[in-house]
Design a protein around this motif. Structure first.
Motif, PDB file in Angstrom:
ATOM      1  N   GLY A  53       0.869  -1.182   0.000  1.00  0.00           N
ATOM      2  CA  GLY A  53       0.000   0.000   0.000  1.00  0.00           C
ATOM      3  C   GLY A  53       0.893   1.214   0.000  1.00  0.00           C
ATOM      4  O   GLY A  53       1.795   1.320  -0.819  1.00  0.00           O
ATOM      5  N   SER A  55       3.339   3.277   2.634  1.00  0.00           N
ATOM      6  CA  SER A  55       3.878   3.149   3.988  1.00  0.00           C
ATOM      7  C   SER A  55       3.676   4.402   4.831  1.00  0.00           C
ATOM      8  O   SER A  55       3.426   4.300   6.035  1.00  0.00           O
ATOM      9  CB  SER A  55       5.364   2.796   3.917  1.00  0.00           C
ATOM     10  OG  SER A  55       6.077   3.754   3.164  1.00  0.00           O
ATOM     11  N   CYS A  85       6.264  -5.212   0.389  1.00  0.00           N
ATOM     12  CA  CYS A  85       6.405  -3.864  -0.173  1.00  0.00           C
ATOM     13  C   CYS A  85       6.287  -2.787   0.917  1.00  0.00           C
ATOM     14  O   CYS A  85       7.193  -2.642   1.714  1.00  0.00           O
ATOM     15  CB  CYS A  85       5.411  -3.676  -1.319  1.00  0.00           C
ATOM     16  SG  CYS A  85       5.904  -2.363  -2.441  1.00  0.00           S
ATOM     17  N   ARG A 114      12.974   3.447  -0.025  1.00  0.00           N
ATOM     18  CA  ARG A 114      11.613   3.507  -0.522  1.00  0.00           C
ATOM     19  C   ARG A 114      11.610   3.931  -1.996  1.00  0.00           C
ATOM     20  O   ARG A 114      12.457   4.724  -2.403  1.00  0.00           O
ATOM     21  CB  ARG A 114      10.875   4.541   0.335  1.00  0.00           C
ATOM     22  CG  ARG A 114       9.414   4.485   0.273  1.00  0.00           C
ATOM     23  CD  ARG A 114       8.810   5.307   1.402  1.00  0.00           C
ATOM     24  NE  ARG A 114       7.532   5.816   0.963  1.00  0.00           N
ATOM     25  CZ  ARG A 114       7.321   7.059   0.582  1.00  0.00           C
ATOM     26  NH1 ARG A 114       8.296   7.947   0.595  1.00  0.00           N
ATOM     27  NH2 ARG A 114       6.130   7.398   0.172  1.00  0.00           N
ATOM     28  N   ASN A 115      10.654   3.403  -2.785  1.00  0.00           N
ATOM     29  CA  ASN A 115      10.520   3.736  -4.219  1.00  0.00           C
ATOM     30  C   ASN A 115      11.879   3.648  -4.923  1.00  0.00           C
ATOM     31  O   ASN A 115      12.249   4.522  -5.702  1.00  0.00           O
ATOM     32  CB  ASN A 115       9.951   5.150  -4.392  1.00  0.00           C
ATOM     33  CG  ASN A 115       8.563   5.291  -3.777  1.00  0.00           C
ATOM     34  OD1 ASN A 115       7.842   4.304  -3.634  1.00  0.00           O
ATOM     35  ND2 ASN A 115       8.180   6.492  -3.397  1.00  0.00           N
ATOM     36  N   ARG A 144       6.160   0.197  -7.444  1.00  0.00           N
ATOM     37  CA  ARG A 144       6.813   1.274  -6.676  1.00  0.00           C
ATOM     38  C   ARG A 144       7.480   0.720  -5.416  1.00  0.00           C
ATOM     39  O   ARG A 144       7.249   1.184  -4.288  1.00  0.00           O
ATOM     40  CB  ARG A 144       5.813   2.380  -6.322  1.00  0.00           C
ATOM     41  CG  ARG A 144       5.318   3.146  -7.556  1.00  0.00           C
ATOM     42  CD  ARG A 144       4.261   4.180  -7.215  1.00  0.00           C
ATOM     43  NE  ARG A 144       4.739   5.167  -6.233  1.00  0.00           N
ATOM     44  CZ  ARG A 144       5.574   6.173  -6.485  1.00  0.00           C
ATOM     45  NH1 ARG A 144       6.052   6.343  -7.714  1.00  0.00           N
ATOM     46  NH2 ARG A 144       5.933   7.021  -5.558  1.00  0.00           N
ATOM     47  N   HIS A 184       5.002  -8.533  -4.387  1.00  0.00           N
ATOM     48  CA  HIS A 184       3.635  -8.800  -3.930  1.00  0.00           C
ATOM     49  C   HIS A 184       3.170 -10.214  -4.289  1.00  0.00           C
ATOM     50  O   HIS A 184       2.453 -10.386  -5.279  1.00  0.00           O
ATOM     51  CB  HIS A 184       2.660  -7.829  -4.605  1.00  0.00           C
ATOM     52  CG  HIS A 184       2.808  -6.410  -4.183  1.00  0.00           C
ATOM     53  ND1 HIS A 184       2.075  -5.853  -3.158  1.00  0.00           N
ATOM     54  CD2 HIS A 184       3.590  -5.422  -4.656  1.00  0.00           C
ATOM     55  CE1 HIS A 184       2.405  -4.581  -3.012  1.00  0.00           C
ATOM     56  NE2 HIS A 184       3.323  -4.291  -3.917  1.00  0.00           N
TER      57      HIS A 184
HETATM   58  N1  LIG Z   1       3.216  -1.405  -3.561  1.00  0.00           N
HETATM   59  C1  LIG Z   1       3.646  -0.809  -2.468  1.00  0.00           C
HETATM   60  O1  LIG Z   1       3.397  -1.256  -1.337  1.00  0.00           O
HETATM   61  C2  LIG Z   1       4.353   0.463  -2.688  1.00  0.00           C
HETATM   62  C3  LIG Z   1       5.026   1.039  -1.472  1.00  0.00           C
HETATM   63  C4  LIG Z   1       5.043   2.536  -1.523  1.00  0.00           C
HETATM   64  N2  LIG Z   1       5.844   3.031  -2.603  1.00  0.00           N
HETATM   65  C5  LIG Z   1       5.482   3.085  -0.181  1.00  0.00           C
HETATM   66  O2  LIG Z   1       6.380   3.820  -0.095  1.00  0.00           O
HETATM   67  O3  LIG Z   1       4.914   2.784   0.807  1.00  0.00           O
END
Ligand SMILES: NC(=O)CC[C@H](N)C(=O)O
Length: 205
Positions: A53, A55, A85, A114-115, A144, A184
């Motif tokens: 999702g 974070s 993720c 992250r990303n 992402r 995922h």
């Molecule tokens: N698919 C994902 O969970 C993406 C993580 C999202 N980019 C984040 O920083 O939380």
């Protein structure tokens, strides 16, 4: 879990993200899955999944719903956890490229970025061999996603990106009963990671 029912009860943190997919995958993998939104619900679970999702949004909701401290405490006491993720980011002890006010849970001795995959390869799929998970390479869907930049002494690397611009990047790890993947598995129908985690929870529950 009673003596006759060997199914562990696994909570899915249900603040945001792909909660339903994890609930379905856990049930199919042989666990009893329940959603967790309130601190009291933490008492009834043998393990927890933190879904993909966003974070920083989940971090804000954890704080708002008074879940941050109780969840961090349960994890510090040894509650098994699996994060995919955004869930990997939340479980980490150190996060790069996040908001300065974002919280994390310090359950896994890793530094994540992250990303991390950047604009060109924000979302992609590839096949990855996961150590400890037999049955051949697994289709890994990255959206992402973060990668792991550093691991502490107690952390085992389970998987790396096999080729392409991010070849060698660590995307699956385990430390004791805490597992995290950048990708995922809940969206592919491949239940092996959920079975792997369910077995870890069952062994300790
Ligand atoms: N698919 C994902 O969970 C993406 C993580 C999202 N980019 C984040 O920083 O939380």
């Amino acid at each position: 879990m009673s003596g006759t029912d060997r199914r562990p009860t696994i909570g899915v943190l249900a603040l945001q993200g792909d909660v339903r997919e994890h609930v379905a995958a856990l049930e199919a993998a042989g666990a009893a899955a329940v959603t967790v939104r309130r601190p009291a619900e933490l008492d009834a679970i043998d393990g927890i999944v933190i879904p993909g999702g966003e974070s920083t949004t989940m971090s804000r909701l954890l704080d708002l719903l008074d879940l941050l401290v109780p969840l961090r405490t349960r994890l510090a006491e040894g509650l098994p956890a699996y994060g995919s993720c955004a869930g990997m980011i939340l479980l980490a002890s150190d996060v790069l490229d996040t908001r300065p006010d974002a919280h994390h849970l310090d359950a896994l001795d890793i530094t994540v970025r992250r990303n991390a995959f950047g604009r060109q390869v924000q979302s992609f799929e590839t096949d990855i061999d996961i150590a400890d998970v037999p049955g051949g390479p697994m289709r890994a869907v990255f959206i992402r996603a973060p990668w792991v930049e550093a691991t502490g002494a107690g952390v085992t690397v389970l998987g790396r990106v096999p080729d392409g611009p991010a070849a060698g990047r660590v995307v699956a790890v385990r430390q004791g009963s805490v597992v995290a993947t950048s990708f995922h598995p809940e969206v592919t129908g491949d239940l092996r990671i959920h079975r792997y985690f369910t077995d870890i929870v069952a062994a300790g529950a």
